[in-house]
Design a protein around this motif. Structure first.
Motif, PDB file in Angstrom:
ATOM      1  N   ILE A 198      26.458  26.487 -23.092  1.00 26.53           N
ATOM      2  CA  ILE A 198      25.589  27.664 -23.080  1.00 26.53           C
ATOM      3  C   ILE A 198      25.782  28.692 -22.096  1.00 26.53           C
ATOM      4  CG2 ILE A 198      23.109  28.723 -23.470  1.00 26.53           C
ATOM      5  CD1 ILE A 198      22.519  25.789 -24.689  1.00 26.53           C
ATOM      6  N   ALA A 199      25.898  27.955 -20.635  1.00 27.93           N
ATOM      7  CA  ALA A 199      26.011  28.958 -19.645  1.00 27.93           C
ATOM      8  C   ALA A 199      27.343  29.358 -19.650  1.00 27.93           C
ATOM      9  CB  ALA A 199      25.661  28.148 -18.288  1.00 27.93           C
ATOM     10  N   ALA A 200      28.410  28.883 -19.766  1.00 32.13           N
ATOM     11  CA  ALA A 200      29.704  29.042 -19.616  1.00 32.13           C
ATOM     12  C   ALA A 200      30.300  30.049 -20.797  1.00 32.13           C
ATOM     13  CB  ALA A 200      30.540  27.729 -19.979  1.00 32.13           C
ATOM     14  N   MET A 201      29.518  29.917 -21.780  1.00 30.36           N
ATOM     15  CA  MET A 201      29.852  31.057 -23.084  1.00 30.36           C
ATOM     16  C   MET A 201      28.793  32.382 -22.586  1.00 30.36           C
ATOM     17  SD  MET A 201      30.720  28.775 -26.480  1.00 30.36           S
ATOM     18  CE  MET A 201      31.411  30.328 -27.165  1.00 30.36           C
ATOM     19  N   PHE A 202      27.743  32.006 -22.111  1.00 28.55           N
ATOM     20  CA  PHE A 202      27.177  33.358 -21.823  1.00 28.55           C
ATOM     21  C   PHE A 202      27.725  34.278 -20.869  1.00 28.55           C
ATOM     22  CE2 PHE A 202      22.221  32.609 -23.182  1.00 28.55           C
ATOM     23  CZ  PHE A 202      22.789  32.445 -24.467  1.00 28.55           C
ATOM     24  N   VAL A 203      28.198  33.318 -19.895  1.00 32.23           N
ATOM     25  CA  VAL A 203      29.178  34.116 -18.699  1.00 32.23           C
ATOM     26  C   VAL A 203      30.157  34.935 -19.327  1.00 32.23           C
ATOM     27  CG1 VAL A 203      30.319  33.982 -16.682  1.00 32.23           C
ATOM     28  CG2 VAL A 203      28.158  32.910 -16.711  1.00 32.23           C
ATOM     29  N   ALA A 204      30.954  34.133 -20.166  1.00 38.75           N
ATOM     30  CA  ALA A 204      32.279  34.828 -20.966  1.00 38.75           C
ATOM     31  C   ALA A 204      31.868  35.754 -21.603  1.00 38.75           C
ATOM     32  CB  ALA A 204      33.040  33.296 -21.463  1.00 38.75           C
ATOM     33  N   THR A 205      30.969  35.908 -22.358  1.00 43.28           N
ATOM     34  CA  THR A 205      30.773  37.011 -23.228  1.00 43.28           C
ATOM     35  C   THR A 205      29.478  37.887 -23.004  1.00 43.28           C
ATOM     36  OG1 THR A 205      28.929  35.735 -24.445  1.00 43.28           O
ATOM     37  CG2 THR A 205      31.374  35.523 -25.275  1.00 43.28           C
ATOM     38  N   GLY A 206      28.926  38.061 -21.689  1.00 43.79           N
ATOM     39  CA  GLY A 206      28.218  38.938 -21.279  1.00 43.79           C
ATOM     40  C   GLY A 206      26.613  39.193 -21.731  1.00 43.79           C
ATOM     41  N   GLN A 207      26.384  37.756 -21.823  1.00 44.06           N
ATOM     42  CA  GLN A 207      25.014  37.569 -22.180  1.00 44.06           C
ATOM     43  C   GLN A 207      24.105  37.623 -20.868  1.00 44.06           C
ATOM     44  OE1 GLN A 207      24.208  36.941 -25.444  1.00 44.06           O
ATOM     45  NE2 GLN A 207      26.706  37.125 -25.889  1.00 44.06           N
ATOM     46  N   ALA A 251      33.717  52.157 -12.674  1.00 45.30           N
ATOM     47  CA  ALA A 251      32.254  52.359 -12.071  1.00 45.30           C
ATOM     48  C   ALA A 251      31.462  53.188 -13.250  1.00 45.30           C
ATOM     49  CB  ALA A 251      32.162  53.146 -10.823  1.00 45.30           C
ATOM     50  N   ARG A 252      32.058  54.316 -14.077  1.00 41.47           N
ATOM     51  CA  ARG A 252      31.599  55.146 -14.824  1.00 41.47           C
ATOM     52  C   ARG A 252      30.893  54.181 -16.163  1.00 41.47           C
ATOM     53  NH1 ARG A 252      36.206  59.069 -15.066  1.00 41.47           N
ATOM     54  NH2 ARG A 252      37.337  56.846 -15.184  1.00 41.47           N
ATOM     55  N   SER A 253      31.450  52.985 -16.258  1.00 38.12           N
ATOM     56  CA  SER A 253      31.155  52.466 -17.534  1.00 38.12           C
ATOM     57  C   SER A 253      29.759  51.689 -17.422  1.00 38.12           C
ATOM     58  CB  SER A 253      32.190  51.422 -18.073  1.00 38.12           C
ATOM     59  OG  SER A 253      32.333  50.343 -17.185  1.00 38.12           O
ATOM     60  N   LEU A 254      29.280  51.584 -15.980  1.00 38.61           N
ATOM     61  CA  LEU A 254      28.303  50.549 -15.857  1.00 38.61           C
ATOM     62  C   LEU A 254      26.789  51.210 -15.790  1.00 38.61           C
ATOM     63  CD1 LEU A 254      29.801  48.699 -12.842  1.00 38.61           C
ATOM     64  CD2 LEU A 254      29.349  48.194 -15.123  1.00 38.61           C
ATOM     65  N   PRO A 255      26.503  52.481 -16.143  1.00 41.52           N
ATOM     66  CA  PRO A 255      25.088  53.048 -16.015  1.00 41.52           C
ATOM     67  C   PRO A 255      24.300  51.983 -17.110  1.00 41.52           C
ATOM     68  CG  PRO A 255      26.196  54.867 -16.014  1.00 41.52           C
ATOM     69  CD  PRO A 255      27.374  53.396 -16.209  1.00 41.52           C
ATOM     70  N   THR A 277      25.252  40.000 -29.834  1.00 40.86           N
ATOM     71  CA  THR A 277      26.760  40.362 -29.378  1.00 40.86           C
ATOM     72  C   THR A 277      26.847  41.975 -29.396  1.00 40.86           C
ATOM     73  OG1 THR A 277      26.927  40.215 -31.961  1.00 40.86           O
ATOM     74  CG2 THR A 277      27.471  38.654 -30.788  1.00 40.86           C
ATOM     75  N   VAL A 278      25.638  42.659 -29.386  1.00 39.19           N
ATOM     76  CA  VAL A 278      25.713  44.123 -29.061  1.00 39.19           C
ATOM     77  C   VAL A 278      25.045  44.475 -27.775  1.00 39.19           C
ATOM     78  CG1 VAL A 278      26.492  44.939 -31.267  1.00 39.19           C
ATOM     79  CG2 VAL A 278      24.150  44.557 -30.722  1.00 39.19           C
ATOM     80  N   GLY A 304      29.364  44.575 -23.911  1.00 40.96           N
ATOM     81  CA  GLY A 304      30.288  45.968 -23.994  1.00 40.96           C
ATOM     82  C   GLY A 304      31.305  45.998 -22.884  1.00 40.96           C
ATOM     83  N   LEU A 305      31.221  45.230 -21.687  1.00 31.58           N
ATOM     84  CA  LEU A 305      32.171  45.281 -20.834  1.00 31.58           C
ATOM     85  C   LEU A 305      33.203  44.637 -21.055  1.00 31.58           C
ATOM     86  CD1 LEU A 305      29.674  44.183 -17.879  1.00 31.58           C
ATOM     87  CD2 LEU A 305      30.620  46.374 -18.400  1.00 31.58           C
ATOM     88  N   PRO A 306      34.580  45.059 -20.530  1.00 30.21           N
ATOM     89  CA  PRO A 306      35.968  45.053 -21.279  1.00 30.21           C
ATOM     90  C   PRO A 306      36.225  43.231 -21.366  1.00 30.21           C
ATOM     91  CG  PRO A 306      35.837  46.457 -19.236  1.00 30.21           C
ATOM     92  CD  PRO A 306      34.506  45.988 -19.329  1.00 30.21           C
ATOM     93  N   HIS A 307      35.981  42.634 -20.367  1.00 30.69           N
ATOM     94  CA  HIS A 307      36.320  41.192 -20.582  1.00 30.69           C
ATOM     95  C   HIS A 307      35.459  40.432 -21.564  1.00 30.69           C
ATOM     96  CE1 HIS A 307      37.975  41.757 -16.401  1.00 30.69           C
ATOM     97  NE2 HIS A 307      39.125  41.278 -17.038  1.00 30.69           N
ATOM     98  N   GLN A 308      34.378  40.956 -21.332  1.00 28.80           N
ATOM     99  CA  GLN A 308      32.952  40.129 -22.182  1.00 28.80           C
ATOM    100  C   GLN A 308      33.397  40.661 -23.638  1.00 28.80           C
ATOM    101  OE1 GLN A 308      32.890  41.554 -19.145  1.00 28.80           O
ATOM    102  NE2 GLN A 308      31.303  40.532 -18.127  1.00 28.80           N
ATOM    103  N   ARG A 309      33.777  41.831 -23.950  1.00 27.01           N
ATOM    104  CA  ARG A 309      33.918  42.277 -25.262  1.00 27.01           C
ATOM    105  C   ARG A 309      35.402  41.612 -25.915  1.00 27.01           C
ATOM    106  NH1 ARG A 309      34.576  47.826 -24.657  1.00 27.01           N
ATOM    107  NH2 ARG A 309      36.837  47.532 -24.126  1.00 27.01           N
ATOM    108  N   ASP A 310      36.417  41.518 -25.175  1.00 33.74           N
ATOM    109  CA  ASP A 310      37.528  40.853 -25.519  1.00 33.74           C
ATOM    110  C   ASP A 310      37.251  39.293 -25.916  1.00 33.74           C
ATOM    111  OD1 ASP A 310      39.114  43.121 -25.205  1.00 33.74           O
ATOM    112  OD2 ASP A 310      40.037  42.257 -23.581  1.00 33.74           O
ATOM    113  N   TYR A 311      36.393  38.702 -25.101  1.00 32.67           N
ATOM    114  CA  TYR A 311      35.974  37.015 -25.570  1.00 32.67           C
ATOM    115  C   TYR A 311      35.344  37.292 -26.683  1.00 32.67           C
ATOM    116  CZ  TYR A 311      38.168  35.928 -21.160  1.00 32.67           C
ATOM    117  OH  TYR A 311      39.172  35.243 -20.075  1.00 32.67           O
ATOM    118  N   LEU A 312      34.313  38.057 -27.030  1.00 30.89           N
ATOM    119  CA  LEU A 312      33.740  38.191 -28.148  1.00 30.89           C
ATOM    120  C   LEU A 312      34.502  38.444 -29.473  1.00 30.89           C
ATOM    121  CD1 LEU A 312      30.410  40.007 -27.310  1.00 30.89           C
ATOM    122  CD2 LEU A 312      30.581  37.722 -28.164  1.00 30.89           C
TER     123      LEU A 312
END
Ligand SMILES: Nc1ncnc2c1ncn2[C@@H]1O[C@H](COP(=O)(O)OP(=O)(O)OP(=O)(O)O)[C@@H](O)[C@H]1O
Ligand SMILES: [Mg+2]
Length: 803
Positions: free
Chosen positions: A292-301, A50-54, A336-337, A342-350
């Motif tokens: 586009i939607a599928a890659m946007f979701v995976a990478t935190g766009q 939760a602390r990573s979400l502000p 990409t920034v 920057g969220l963990p899963h999204q960052r990993d996929y990027l």
């Protein structure tokens, strides 16, 4: 009577507003449960701190998981994306990943995709309203002379945003000023808002002071930027990254992978363009927005940007004998920034995409565009080759079926069956639990699960507690809940359709004759049979339940566990020692013996369902050839040209040798007799054979072929095979079967082998195109070895080989 309005019931307030802690999340979740009455069990756990979400989210309560599948690798020759790239696609739309992967395979086979991110823009458009049109015009004129100062102001906010254009658009008394920025690797919506705000302050303080024009109203955004909206203006002027992907597909690749031709693609494309014009679509593409939607979701766009980013222009052009395909995404709003990247899963996929460094956003855009092109090509090809409709076939049901639930399959179903089979009329089932573990791998269940998903199917472990006459006990059982034959037939036909070409064309004609008809009734008949030979090899059966009105075909049997060995060992042939193979052969020989030569009895018994004939096998040669040719092209490492040539001759000669099969004494065969469906009792190594849904009338050697294909090595010796064939015959004779002499018996083995090699093995290989069947890596070489041995053996004893 007038109603007195009641004040709404008091709602408790959501707790911990603005607090980013796990404690706050849990309290909010409790509040959510209390105010909705929903159990919300899946929301308990989350891997996000939760602390990573502000900055990303308010009122955090939990996460939603979107499954991610991989497409690729695809070969890129872009400016920023080069080499092989695998794309993570977050979606719940079936077939999307498979289709993108197919397009990627085609593009890679044809040499790869060329990509360029040709421009990057982010737009903010504040507005200034004036008392009169003339004042507004003067402002619009003046402002363009101050680009340098405004750029300097904007740059104070972020070193990454550069003001590249200032475009005043006067609409009556109002002037909207399009501030156009380059924003490096950020999507830039937020950064440009801050920069524009600062620049506007400069305008208001410096330009809009007397005697200059003075606005009556100002806002930092007047909607001309088109943020989160599709607009023609942005499609041409640019917002986001403008990116292009292009590839050239040769006719061979189009045929082999996309199952179509350049001409068909071109025609279908043109028809689509006219329709797009008629419908007023601003661009033209097939379904690029899926990628586009599928890659946007995976990478935190920013997911809402899919709306504008989905604008696309897809085109195909004849290129020599092949086809050139191009996709332009004029407005890909991605970064990409920042934001959710920057969220963990999204960052990993990027990171997996190699987009975390400098110029990451451009690389990302090139990758998205490349895979969107792959999907557009694959989908257009699916429509052009008819697969698109086939893929959506469903079993027509004239009425709604009340699918069984676990509750129906528990005590209500078990009680009468256990009472009868345990011979305890007063037996009561007092409890039923469903252990979580899966029973084991299943091809048929997995296949049919793709069809009607609301239907509970497969082998379900269950534990039943019972009481009867003062005694108590528990039983570990499995329920095999079977699909209808037509469900399996439809799903198999979809696989054939996906294979395309000749196979897709001829399979529908024969789809009822590949062995699946009656599969839901045959196995029930086997478990109902009083035949002692059969009962000796079946798992202990507790009865069957059949209710056609609910499409319910259920077997109840003991759960095989540590009391058996070699269960589910199709991928470990090395575990099968000669003594094990012999035990399995002997075990089944008793069943073969019991039914040998009793064709009429068998055909009337329901045990064998619809059986094959020589005449039909001959007519079906077009299918067997189409399967073979598909598999030869698709799996060259498993089937080389020498093997294919041999099998072609076997197929050509079907009328001759299948007539011989029909003339031999036939029996009840298991039809799928291999380590996916058999095991040995741990103590005395007696056989347990389950999964009788493919039981049929055939020569008994058909089961031996199946078993040997799985358990013998690819370099099996001639002697070893001869001995096992002889052992099988002796065991049939010992069990009282009237087996023909040894030479004819051996010929029967050879015919059964040919039959297996051109039918079942080829159907497996077809399935292997779409779902890996790892056991084929050793089964195919062993079958080829057996074919070689049998050719030899036939010559040695002077039997003329018809094939
Ligand atoms: N009585 C049993 N006890 C324990 N496990 C069982 C039992 N029957 C089946 N299984 C497991 O479930 C798997 C699937 O069962 P079965 O082969 O009957 O179904 P299927 O859907 O026809 O499979 P496939 O199409 O792969 O042959 C088996 O491979 C085995 O691992
Ligand atoms: Mg099975």
């Amino acid at each position: 009577m007038s109603e007195v309005p009641q004040p709404p019931p008091e709602m408790p307030e959501m707790p911990y507003r603005g607090e980013y802690t796990e404690r706050a999340r849990r309290a909010r979740l409790g509040w959510f449960r209390a105010t909705t009455g929903a159990a919300l069990r899946s929301l308990d756990a989350t891997s996000i701190d939760a602390r990573s979400l502000p900055g990303n989210l308010e009122n955090f309560v939990g996460c939603v998981e979107v499954p991610v599948g991989l497409a690729g690798p695809m070969l890129f020759a872009g400016e920023h994306a080069r080499g092989h790239v695998t794309a993570p696609l977050a979606t719940t739309e079936g077939a999307l990943v498979a289709s993108a992967a197919r397009g990627a395979r085609a593009i890679t086979r044809a040499g790869g995709v060329v990509t360029r991110a040709v421009g990057q823009r982010m737009v903010r458009a504040p507005f200034f309203e004036f008392a009169g049109l003339g004042e507004a015009a003067e402002f619009a004129h003046r402002i363009t002379g101050h680009h340098a100062e405004l750029a300097a102001e904007a740059a104070r906010v972020s070193a990454h945003s550069r003001l590249v254009e200032l475009d005043p658009v006067q609409l009556g008394r109002t002037v909207h000023v399009r501030f156009v920025y380059e924003t490096a690797d950020a999507g830039g919506q937020n950064m440009t808002t801050a920069a524009t705000w600062r620049a506007c302050r400069w305008i208001l303080d410096r330009l809009c002071v007397p005697p200059g024009p003075s606005p009556t109203l100002f806002g930092v955004e007047g909607n001309l930027s088109g943020d989160k909206k599709f607009s023609h203006l942005n499609m041409t002027a640019g917002r986001g990254i403008r990116v292009i992907a292009e590839c050239v597909l040769d006719p061979d690749t189009l045929r082999a992978v996309l199952k179509t031709t350049p001409e068909a693609m071109d025609r279908f494309y043109r028809i689509g363009v006219v329709a797009a014009q008629h419908a007023g679509m601003p661009g033209f593409d097939i379904d690029a927005a899926n990628v586009i939607a599928a890659m946007f979701v995976a990478t935190g766009q920013d997911i809402a940007s899919v709306y504008e980013s989905g604008a696309a222009q897809f085109s195909v052009d004849p290129d020599g004998a092949g086809l050139r395909a191009t996709l332009v995404l004029p407005n890909l709003v991605a970064g990409t920034v920042g934001g959710g990247t920057g969220l963990p899963h999204q960052r990993d996929y990027l990171e997996a995409l190699g987009c975390r460094g400098d110029a990451g956003a451009r690389r990302f855009a090139e990758i998205v565009c490349g895979f969107a092109l792959a999907l557009d090509l694959s989908t257009l090809a699916a429509v052009a080759s008819g697969q698109f409709a086939d893929a959506h076939e469903r079993l027509g049901r004239p009425r709604r079926v009340a699918w069984a639930t676990r509750a129906d399959l528990g005590a209500p179903l078990l009680q009468p069956l256990l009472a009868a089979s345990l011979d305890a009329p007063d037996l009561a089932v007092t409890g039923v639990t469903w252990p979580e573990e899966a029973a084991g791998p299943s091809i048929i269940t997995d296949l049919t699960a793709q069809g009607e998903r609301r239907k509970l199917l497969g082998v379900l472990p269950v534990r039943a507690s019972w009481e009867a006459g003062g005694r108590k006990g528990t039983l570990d059982l499995v329920l095999k809940v079977k699909p209808l034959d037509q469900e399996v037939i439809i799903e198999a036909a979809k696989l054939a359709s996906l294979c395309g070409g000749r196979l897709a064309e001829v399979y529908p004609r024969w789809r009822d004759w590949t062995g699946f008809r009656d599969l839901h009734t045959r196995e029930l008949a086997v478990y109902r049979s009083p035949d002692p030979a059969l009962r000796r090899v079946l798992p202990r059966a507790y009865g069957v339940h059949e209710d056609p009105s609910r499409e319910l075909y259920v077997l109840v049997m003991e759960r095989l566990g540590p009391d058996v060995i070699l269960k589910d060992t199709a991928e470990d042939p090395g575990l099968w020692e000669p003594g094990h193979v012999a035990a399995a052969v002997r075990g089944l020989a008793a069943v073969h013996a019991a039914w040998l030569g009793r064709e009429a009895d068998l055909l009337g018994s329901g045990l064998v369902g619809q059986c094959q004939t020589a005449a039909r096998m001959a007519a079906m040669r077009e299918l067997w050839h189409a399967l073979l040719e598909h598999n030869r092209t698709e799996h060259p490492s498993l089937l080389d040209e020498t093997a294919a040539r041999r099998l072609r001759r076997v197929i050509d000669d079907i009328p001759v040798w299948w007539a011989r099969i029909e003339a031999m004494p036939r029996t009840l065969v298991h039809g799928d007799f291999n380590p996916r469906n058999i095991a040995l009792r741990a103590g005395d190594l007696s056989l347990v054979a389950y999964d009788w849904e493919l039981a049929t009338l055939h020569v008994p050697q058909r089961d031996l072929v199946d078993l040997l294909a799985y358990v013998l090595p690819g370099d099996a010796g001639e002697h070893e095979v001869a001995e096992l064939v002889a052992l099988h015959r002796q065991a049939v004779v010992a069990a009282g079967g009237a087996a023909p002499d040894a030479a004819v018996w051996r010929e029967g083995f050879r015919l059964a082998l040919w039959d297996f090699a051109v039918t079942r093995l080829q159907l497996y290989l077809m399935a292997h195109t779409h779902r890996e069947l790892p056991f084929l890596r050793h089964v195919v070489p062993t079958v080829l070895r057996l074919l070689e041995i049998e050719d030899h053996a036939g010559e040695a004893v002077g039997v003329r080989s018809p094939a």
